[in-house]
Design an enzyme around this catalytic site. Structure first.
Site, PDB file in Angstrom:
ATOM      1  N   CYS A  34       0.808  -1.227   0.000  1.00 22.03           N
ATOM      2  CA  CYS A  34       0.000   0.000   0.000  1.00 22.03           C
ATOM      3  C   CYS A  34       0.838   1.272   0.000  1.00 22.03           C
ATOM      4  O   CYS A  34       0.306   2.358  -0.187  1.00 22.03           O
ATOM      5  CB  CYS A  34      -0.934   0.012   1.210  1.00 22.03           C
ATOM      6  SG  CYS A  34      -0.038   0.029   2.765  1.00 22.03           S
ATOM      7  N   ASP A  36       2.346   2.578   2.561  1.00 19.87           N
ATOM      8  CA  ASP A  36       2.394   3.246   3.863  1.00 19.87           C
ATOM      9  C   ASP A  36       3.744   2.968   4.529  1.00 19.87           C
ATOM     10  O   ASP A  36       4.334   1.908   4.334  1.00 19.87           O
ATOM     11  CB  ASP A  36       1.259   2.754   4.769  1.00 19.87           C
ATOM     12  CG  ASP A  36      -0.087   3.250   4.270  1.00 19.87           C
ATOM     13  OD1 ASP A  36      -0.100   4.013   3.302  1.00 19.87           O
ATOM     14  OD2 ASP A  36      -1.112   2.871   4.853  1.00 19.87           O
ATOM     15  N   CYS A  59      -2.521   5.251   6.304  1.00 15.24           N
ATOM     16  CA  CYS A  59      -3.960   5.271   6.572  1.00 15.24           C
ATOM     17  C   CYS A  59      -4.223   5.465   8.064  1.00 15.24           C
ATOM     18  O   CYS A  59      -3.314   5.396   8.886  1.00 15.24           O
ATOM     19  CB  CYS A  59      -4.591   3.973   6.078  1.00 15.24           C
ATOM     20  SG  CYS A  59      -4.106   2.545   7.070  1.00 15.24           S
ATOM     21  N   CYS A 103      -2.645  -3.584   8.634  1.00 16.93           N
ATOM     22  CA  CYS A 103      -2.018  -2.314   9.037  1.00 16.93           C
ATOM     23  C   CYS A 103      -1.343  -2.431  10.405  1.00 16.93           C
ATOM     24  O   CYS A 103      -0.383  -1.699  10.673  1.00 16.93           O
ATOM     25  CB  CYS A 103      -3.040  -1.192   9.056  1.00 16.93           C
ATOM     26  SG  CYS A 103      -3.994  -1.064   7.532  1.00 16.93           S
TER      27      CYS A 103
END
Ligand code: FES
Length: 122
Positions: A34, A36, A59, A103
Site C-alpha cells: 500500500c 504506507d 492510513c 495495518c
C-alpha cells in the site's frame, strides 16, 4: 468501514508521535502493498525502552497502529517489547476492519526491526 473508538482516539491524537532527541537507533519500515511507511526512534537505558517515537505516513489504521505500538513498547524491556505482535496491537485498538488488519503489522514489524537493529549494534 467502521473504526473502533480506540482507533479513532489514536488517529486523532497519536501518542509519542514525532522525533525524540538523541535516539540510540531508528528504523524505517514500509508496507510495499500500500506504500504506507513509518520510521521509529528509540532510546534505551539499562535494557529498558526509555523513550520511543515515530513519524508515520499512511492510513488511519497505520497511524493508530504506530501509536499503539509505541504505547505498548514504552517502558518495557527489549525482550518484552520484542514479543509485541500484530494481534496484540489490534486487540489493544479494540479491533480493526477486515481489510485493515494488515495495518497493525506496520507498528509491530517496525518495533521488532528497530530492536533487532539496536541489539546488532550494541
Ligand atoms: Fe497500508 Fe493501512 S493501508 S498500512
Amino acid at each position: 468501514m467502521e473504526y473502533s473508538e480506540k482507533v479513532m482516539e489514536h488517529f486523532m491524537c497519536p501518542q509519542n508521535c514525532g522525533r525524540i532527541s538523541n535516539p540510540d537507533v531508528s528504523f524505517a519500515y514500509g508496507d510495499p502493498s500500500c506504500g504506507d511507511a513509518v520510521i521509529f526512534f528509540m532510546r534505551v537505558k539499562d535494557n529498558i525502552i526509555e523513550d520511543i517515537s515515530y513519524l508515520v505516513y499512511g492510513c488511519c489504521a497505520a497511524v493508530a497502529s504506530a501509536s499503539m505500538g509505541s504505547v505498548l513498547a514504552k517502558g518495557k524491556s527489549l525482550e518484552e517489547a520484542l514479543t509485541i505482535t500484530d494481534e496484540q496491537i489490534e486487540q489493544a485498538l479494540e479491533g480493526l476492519p477486515e481489510n485493515k488488519k494488515h495495518c497493525s503489522n506496520l507498528g509491530a514489524s517496525a518495533i521488532k526491526g528497530m530492536i533487532g537493529k539496536y541489539l546488532a549494534i550494541n
